[in-house]
Write a protein that holds these residues in place. Structure first.
Motif, PDB file in Angstrom:
ATOM      1  N   GLN A 188       1.085  -1.343   0.169  1.00 30.19           N
ATOM      2  CA  GLN A 188       0.376   0.381  -0.156  1.00 30.19           C
ATOM      3  C   GLN A 188       1.073   1.478  -0.071  1.00 30.19           C
ATOM      4  O   GLN A 188       0.923   2.012  -0.614  1.00 30.19           O
ATOM      5  CB  GLN A 188      -1.230  -0.167   1.129  1.00 30.19           C
ATOM      6  N   LEU A 189       1.921   0.963   0.807  1.00 31.24           N
ATOM      7  CA  LEU A 189       2.907   2.414   0.532  1.00 31.24           C
ATOM      8  C   LEU A 189       3.795   2.338  -0.967  1.00 31.24           C
ATOM      9  O   LEU A 189       3.902   3.785  -1.559  1.00 31.24           O
ATOM     10  CB  LEU A 189       3.777   1.928   1.617  1.00 31.24           C
TER      11      LEU A 189
ATOM     12  N   MET B 229       1.141   4.251  -2.992  1.00 34.41           N
ATOM     13  CA  MET B 229       1.226   5.777  -2.581  1.00 34.41           C
ATOM     14  C   MET B 229       2.168   6.339  -2.864  1.00 34.41           C
ATOM     15  O   MET B 229       2.146   7.674  -2.846  1.00 34.41           O
ATOM     16  CB  MET B 229       0.527   6.153  -1.153  1.00 34.41           C
ATOM     17  N   GLY B 230       3.639   5.839  -2.558  1.00 34.67           N
ATOM     18  CA  GLY B 230       4.077   6.720  -3.907  1.00 34.67           C
ATOM     19  C   GLY B 230       5.620   6.951  -2.502  1.00 34.67           C
ATOM     20  O   GLY B 230       5.936   7.340  -2.798  1.00 34.67           O
ATOM     21  N   TYR B 231       5.168   6.558  -1.378  1.00 32.47           N
ATOM     22  CA  TYR B 231       6.057   6.059   0.039  1.00 32.47           C
ATOM     23  C   TYR B 231       7.238   4.669  -0.102  1.00 32.47           C
ATOM     24  O   TYR B 231       7.431   3.686   0.563  1.00 32.47           O
ATOM     25  CB  TYR B 231       5.675   5.393   0.962  1.00 32.47           C
ATOM     26  N   ASP B 232       7.905   4.629  -1.665  1.00 34.02           N
ATOM     27  CA  ASP B 232       8.807   3.286  -1.631  1.00 34.02           C
ATOM     28  C   ASP B 232       9.832   3.752  -1.570  1.00 34.02           C
ATOM     29  O   ASP B 232      10.401   3.358  -1.238  1.00 34.02           O
ATOM     30  CB  ASP B 232       7.847   3.043  -2.945  1.00 34.02           C
TER      31      ASP B 232
ATOM     32  N   ASP C 119       3.883  14.445  -5.644  1.00 36.80           N
ATOM     33  CA  ASP C 119       3.814  13.029  -5.996  1.00 36.80           C
ATOM     34  C   ASP C 119       2.264  13.229  -6.458  1.00 36.80           C
ATOM     35  O   ASP C 119       1.095  13.270  -5.367  1.00 36.80           O
ATOM     36  CB  ASP C 119       4.181  11.687  -4.789  1.00 36.80           C
TER      37      ASP C 119
ATOM     38  N   ARG D 265       0.112  11.493  -7.304  1.00 38.01           N
ATOM     39  CA  ARG D 265      -0.191  10.261  -6.515  1.00 38.01           C
ATOM     40  C   ARG D 265      -0.793   9.902  -5.249  1.00 38.01           C
ATOM     41  O   ARG D 265      -2.009   9.698  -5.022  1.00 38.01           O
ATOM     42  CB  ARG D 265       0.075   8.418  -7.203  1.00 38.01           C
TER      43      ARG D 265
END
Lengths: 218, 218, 218, 218, 218, 218, 218, 218
Positions: free
Chosen positions: F202-203, F206-209, H38, H40
């Motif tokens: 999920q992260l 959302m772009g929290y990679d 971001d 997204r």
């Protein structure tokens, strides 16, 4: 802790060599100034020494081409090689290499306040001499002349004061660091590192500086 | 130089410890196999030793949780710590660290064929054991099992043959490298590096591995 | 273009110096073999020369410590310094530096097939000697001995054949590259680069190799 | 050393070319201002010159599209190409390239205070013009207008003062640096580097700037 | 928002353990001070706790070698492991790892104001405690003692004030961040991250810190 | 261990959804094929599932724009979300993210053979599915179709065979890895990592990679 | 898909220009060969064109200095600038830049099979011409002559065959890629990219290639 | 040039949409504020618009989940898509992407002061809005609120003043930059770049941002 701006008590400038008969006791603080960081190219200009008594002796090395005697300084060399006198540096790695390159002498035994600081002041990355003097001794030393022209025939008073300040506090620093090394049980580890320092300098001079010879790769 | 595919003559597998009374002479070749490269996490699985006579002794360390005796191996530890027996490794830095971590013993004195090769084979960057065996001894050793599961309760014959091959040639390698060190006048330098190796391993275990404690920065 | 596996016609090995009276004409091809790439540490072992007539003269430099005469080779030095003889190298930058370091002589005038190739073969990044020999001459030379032990007292026939192959094709390569330099109008530019090469080597020896002294930063 | 804030004595602005008959002596200090650092795209806007007598002559190059005469400046070009007049720059590499690109002229002979500083001030990494003026001459020059719009039809007084300050001190700087080059025995080395500078600029213009053509790779 | 320089109201220093019977409610703010960032080497020196009522309890951990009781602190450990008490940290990853390493206890459940800030304050990269206190609470906290010697037997008042300030604001910060997490619909996501934090700390201790075990490569 | 070239026994291709009534037991192996690695842009094309019985069910997802039903697949979604069925992946992080992006469903509970391998096969950096199949099962699977066009309306037999091979061995792999996790005492640690995987996916969506939300910086 | 080793049907070599009256239809495939990748330095040597009918026309550009007519080729230039004829390239960015630099003409309108491949073959990073020919057409083309000397006065048959092979498949490739662009709904996006390509080439020539002018920084 | 601290004259805050009937003329300056960079994850919070007359209209986008109307703003969307109204941005690349992501509208035609500045102010790397306002207009704008919480239901006066200041100067900036583009003959080049900007934003949204789709590799 109140900060004190440090002014050296007494500086003695010697040309070409230490005078005969000087006694620095069992531990002498030493620093060097050079034309730069590459021993292949940058000549040794000044060797500062102190017995920790507030007096700094500065030996200026003037090459023969400029009318000096070059690295012909038997008293200084005898002291550096004397196994009964511990040489105390800050970042000894560079100094032992340049002294070996310039004077053909192996400094031993040695101690290094930078290695000591790294072993016990694990809570910080500031292990410079200026940082240690401020944080452990409450003394401010200036670094303004660090990159000045040490090859000049006549050094300025500002240069000599700076050069002296680099050796006058090493005894006090070591006392503080030795106490910390004992508290954390790392004095023996520090001493093992110190024993390797002359070899580390010799490896550097030969070109084994990078990559570290102990690394797995190449 | 004709290449010979090497097949070890004799491999003896010992569980938990060396048998009492084994004599490896004044120089014992040693290698270790582990669950990986991180001594915090990866346990010691096997210690291979050889007197240089074509026989390899392999001591398997099985943790108590798996029904073994863990690092309870007094004979092995006595040998590692014996000041009269030189321990000969290839890349000793890792082995002395893992042996200290697992067995609580400081290996000394040590020699390291990788350090020796770096000091004299300056014309190449290939200092791996496989490279040295091929180029200095004309012997091909396989590295296929290097990344196998050394933590298994029963090791395969392929694993044991590989493990043995890592110690059976170290005496011969050292003889070749010592001759080169003498020819180039660097034997004393190598010995000074070897003396620092146990400390290097101790620093690694404590987390002083990167950046190098001798570096100028941090 | 048919590929030919090259076998040198004649190799003459000289110990310590060229014999007196050898005439290499106005352009002599030269290459060197050393203990490694660091002139501070890695000694010069072999100097190969050819007049471009299929014969390679190899001068082995054996240090006094190993029973040789060191860099005492007046005939070779006279040739290197002779302003009437152009010295033709591949990657002259390294060779002129090591010859200056080992023999104390400035090689001049020089030409360099690698610089020439970079100036005209802009359509490729392959400027190695092996690449040029294959693509411009249709000749395959082996590089297998490149990283071998050139400091051995007795060199193997494989080493000597390899060493010779590095100078026997330089005259033919230069002929091809000079034609390309003329076609593209860059011969004068190449010559200006060649005139700087002895200085480039001197800068390298002094430690001005990295960063480039012509760069804007530091 | 007391610091002096420098104010240029006399600035003469010439449009399109130097007036005929100006004599700058045997050494003329030169600097250029451009629309940027890419000679393919960024046009030459100003050429500043001084005989070292406190007067700066500024030649503004206005392109024909903007109502100027473009690079039609025979007097300036004659001076730049005059073999009897040494052109003194700070970081000559850029200036000789842009002058070749804009005016089609090869500047020679040249001297460069940045190269000189790198060769003797090995104790520091500060080789900018502002640093040298402050440390060697005790003069502070401003760099505030460095990135201003030099392509404007009318330059501001601040721009002209800045542009002038870049050439008015070069003679004095060179005197100090030449003395240091002599003291350290590197004057001849500096001159060899200066001789290569016009070629370095030509290589840059052609796209041989990166990687360095003397590097081993590519 | 008016800025307030923060002065802690009440600081209680406990040696070796929390006193019995202290009640911190359902959410206790916790921070730690250590000899450095490497749990293998750097010992835990201080654990600060607060119920969010303006009082900070500081438990000093003095190793037996220095005359203390080491990590023998049953009351503190019971609190850390109590499933009914949420432990609130800023950058919990480090604290849960060092508490596990030093005390052998798994802190759970936990919350982390740094993770929370990253999840909702996506408009900034400033997620330090000092930044959050200033921007969300209008409170300035000092970081001057952050890298001081926490291993000293006697901590200075400045150290204790700094240590206390790190836990006294966490309840207020969390209140602000929880509101933002709700506004943006990310509270559940934050809680899922919090649940993984004890495992993240355990992985770090075992050496699975770099590269991230969830990364695709190795 | 003899190597076997694997040929899948039975592959069933379903368009748009799983048929109703299929029972995969308590653990279903799953893999996905997509148009690429960016869930913002690259659509889900195929979902492969197996009960570990040698049969692979492949559900092709054809977007409405191409005449399919898009992500309208209630049977598949029910299975993915069923808390009583463990979903077994290799590198679950990507699959759970793409399944959430394409189908709007949270896969849970999950297991991941890549995480498991990293936790116990610490002696190697080869944790790819092909490596694990070869080393743990003695089975060779082909990766040739990995980068083929999975968005085609008609998949080739080669594509289907490849797609199937990615799920048919996961049950056997997990059995081997679970035994190793137990042997090394890390099964609980693996399960804690698995519980975080849906949140990790999920992260990522959302772009929290990058950078990792648990990292200290930013 | 069976692989076919491609042999071009018909190659016509024209010196200096296309003959008058040639009709390539509404879409002409074009490629260029140069002395290298730097338009400042490396001259255009060959322009290959095909109507997609199996015949390749190669126009050799011989500079006046070598006895040719330079870039005086009115027929070719008219074709390149003809708004009614679409120019089809693989990696058009380079070709439109070199054609603008050498011939002073803006190629438009253009299509680029590399851009197209990147937009739809998101499942792979292989977008080279050789890869596309093999994977989309089942045709193997050789790249062996890619880095050969295109500036020679007489090109070899191998060079001409290679040069031709780069344009003979572009029509077929585009047909496959256009179908994919339509399937994925990205044809309009591709066309918008194609419209920018002549500007992209112009920016490159001026030195706006790196960093990208659309990037946030500098 | 005297610096003026800018205070916006008039700011009108609209919730959910522009009022009907507003006329911004043929060129409207636009900027956006978001929860982060971001698209997204980070929602659009504010769209600021100005006709260049000293008044700024700010449209606050409040998601339905927080009691707003989300991206339901027909008047704003009509303006953005109106082909007769040029939208003037600073770094349009980001704004057109976020407006497309949030409102589903393609902004066109557009102009970008950052692109324009890069094309003509080649003498500097400072192309930020604050830099341009200071250097071209003599106006100081504050950036202090740049990273504030734009998602709050009630924005502070400081936030609104900051948001307005980002659009009130764009008309004046463009006038200055257009004059420079004409002077340097690059207006047409700028317009070609502007035409590509909507596509650039679309590519970014789809994940084609890095590496650049026009790059040779991947």
């Amino acid at each position: 802790m109140a900060q004190t701006l440090f002014v050296p008590k007494m500086i003695k400038l010697h040309k070409h060599d230490l005078p005969a008969g000087l006694d620095f006791g069992s531990v002498v603080a030493i620093d060097t100034e050079t034309m730069g960081l590459d021993p292949r190219r940058d000549r040794l200009c000044l060797v500062q020494l102190s017995a920790g008594d507030g007096t700094a002796h500065c030996v200026q090395i003037i090459p023969e081409a400029l009318g000096g005697r070059g690295a012909d300084c038997p008293n200084l060399k005898a002291l550096l090689a004397d196994p009964a006198v511990t040489k105390l540096f800050h970042f000894a790695r560079f100094d032992v290499a340049i002294l070996r390159a310039a004077l053909g002498v192996e400094c031993a035994p040695v101690r290094c306040t930078k290695i000591a600081a790294k072993l016990v002041r694990t809570f910080t990355e500031r292990h410079g001499l200026k940082d240690l003097c401020r944080e452990l001794l409450g003394v401010d030393i200036s670094k303004q002349q660090q990159s000045s022209d040490w090859g000049a025939a006549e050094l300025t008073p500002e240069q000599l004061a700076y050069a002296a300040s680099d050796v006058l506090h090493l005894h006090a620093l070591w006392a503080r660091l030795e106490a910390l090394l004992k508290r954390e049980g790392r004095l023996e580890l520090a001493e093992a590192c110190f024993r390797f320092l002359p070899t580390r300098g010799q490896l550097d001079l030969m070109g084994y500086d990078e990559p570290d010879i102990f690394s797995h790769s190449a």
